[in-house]
Write an enzyme that holds these catalytic residues in place. Structure first.
Site, PDB file in Angstrom:
ATOM      1  N   TYR A  44      -7.015 -11.948  56.880  1.00  0.00           N
ATOM      2  CA  TYR A  44      -5.932 -12.381  56.108  1.00  0.00           C
ATOM      3  C   TYR A  44      -4.694 -12.124  56.961  1.00  0.00           C
ATOM      4  O   TYR A  44      -4.638 -11.178  57.639  1.00  0.00           O
ATOM      5  CB  TYR A  44      -6.047 -11.371  54.749  1.00  0.00           C
ATOM      6  CG  TYR A  44      -4.710 -11.508  53.974  1.00  0.00           C
ATOM      7  CD1 TYR A  44      -4.869 -12.777  52.955  1.00  0.00           C
ATOM      8  CD2 TYR A  44      -3.779 -10.729  54.335  1.00  0.00           C
ATOM      9  CE1 TYR A  44      -3.596 -12.714  52.210  1.00  0.00           C
ATOM     10  CE2 TYR A  44      -2.535 -11.152  53.571  1.00  0.00           C
ATOM     11  CZ  TYR A  44      -2.462 -12.110  52.383  1.00  0.00           C
ATOM     12  OH  TYR A  44      -1.202 -12.135  51.850  1.00  0.00           O
ATOM     13  N   GLU A 132       1.029 -17.708  54.268  1.00  0.00           N
ATOM     14  CA  GLU A 132      -0.370 -16.952  54.070  1.00  0.00           C
ATOM     15  C   GLU A 132      -1.172 -17.862  54.488  1.00  0.00           C
ATOM     16  O   GLU A 132      -1.200 -19.177  54.387  1.00  0.00           O
ATOM     17  CB  GLU A 132      -0.512 -16.589  52.848  1.00  0.00           C
ATOM     18  CG  GLU A 132      -1.659 -15.867  52.360  1.00  0.00           C
ATOM     19  CD  GLU A 132      -1.886 -15.671  50.750  1.00  0.00           C
ATOM     20  OE1 GLU A 132      -1.713 -14.497  50.493  1.00  0.00           O
ATOM     21  OE2 GLU A 132      -2.337 -16.660  50.078  1.00  0.00           O
TER      22      GLU A 132
END
Length: 166
Positions: A44, A132
């Site tokens: 992530y 992101e």
């Protein structure tokens, strides 16, 4: 989450998956078909503003592909944080250190540092609130591939972003 990502092992299976996806109640303007990759790990990576401190914050975890909000509640230590000074910008030692914190080495660490730097640049250039990549796949060969990404632009900056329409 909506079940719109399908894995197909053949052209016939891909056609059937496309038919199924297009039959859903969502308005789907286009369909992207990508090659399948073997995934060794999922990471992530995100960049966001940190208004109380007047800085930017890069968040990364070796547990990508999960709800990061849930991970933050249940295991906050699994999320690595790097504070970025808005005047100095992201420093190369910060992105490399983050790669090492995630257990990456060699070419994968160098590649991750590059992805981190480019994501931060994208975040700044487009007046984003959030940039992101989740998940960021790592193949067995160490190649990094963005599995999914999100960019949220600050509505107050749209006048500076001519490429976006309101």
């Amino acid at each position: 989450k909506a079940g719109l990502i399908k894995v197909a092992k053949s052209a016939q299976a891909a056609a059937e998956a496309a038919t199924e996806i297009l039959s859903k109640r969502y308005e789907i303007p286009s369909l992207l078909v990508e090659r399948g990759v073997e995934i060794a790990r999922e990471l992530y990576l995100s960049v966001t503003a940190n208004p109380p401190e007047g800085t930017f914050l890069i968040l990364a975890s070796s547990e990508g592909g999960v709800e990061i909000e849930e991970l933050a509640k249940s295991r906050p230590e699994a999320i690595k944080r790097v504070v970025v000074d808005p005047f100095r910008g992201l420093q190369s030692y910060q992105s490399r250190g983050l790669a090492y914190d995630l257990g990456l080495t060699g070419a994968s660490a160098k590649s991750f540092a590059g992805v981190c730097t480019r994501l931060f640049t994208l975040f700044r250039e487009h007046d984003a609130e959030l940039a992101e990549i989740n998940p960021l796949f790592v193949t067995p060969e160490g190649e990094l591939i963005a599995g999914d990404a999100k960019l949220i632009i600050d509505d107050n900056s749209l006048f500076r972003q001519a490429s976006y329409s309101i």
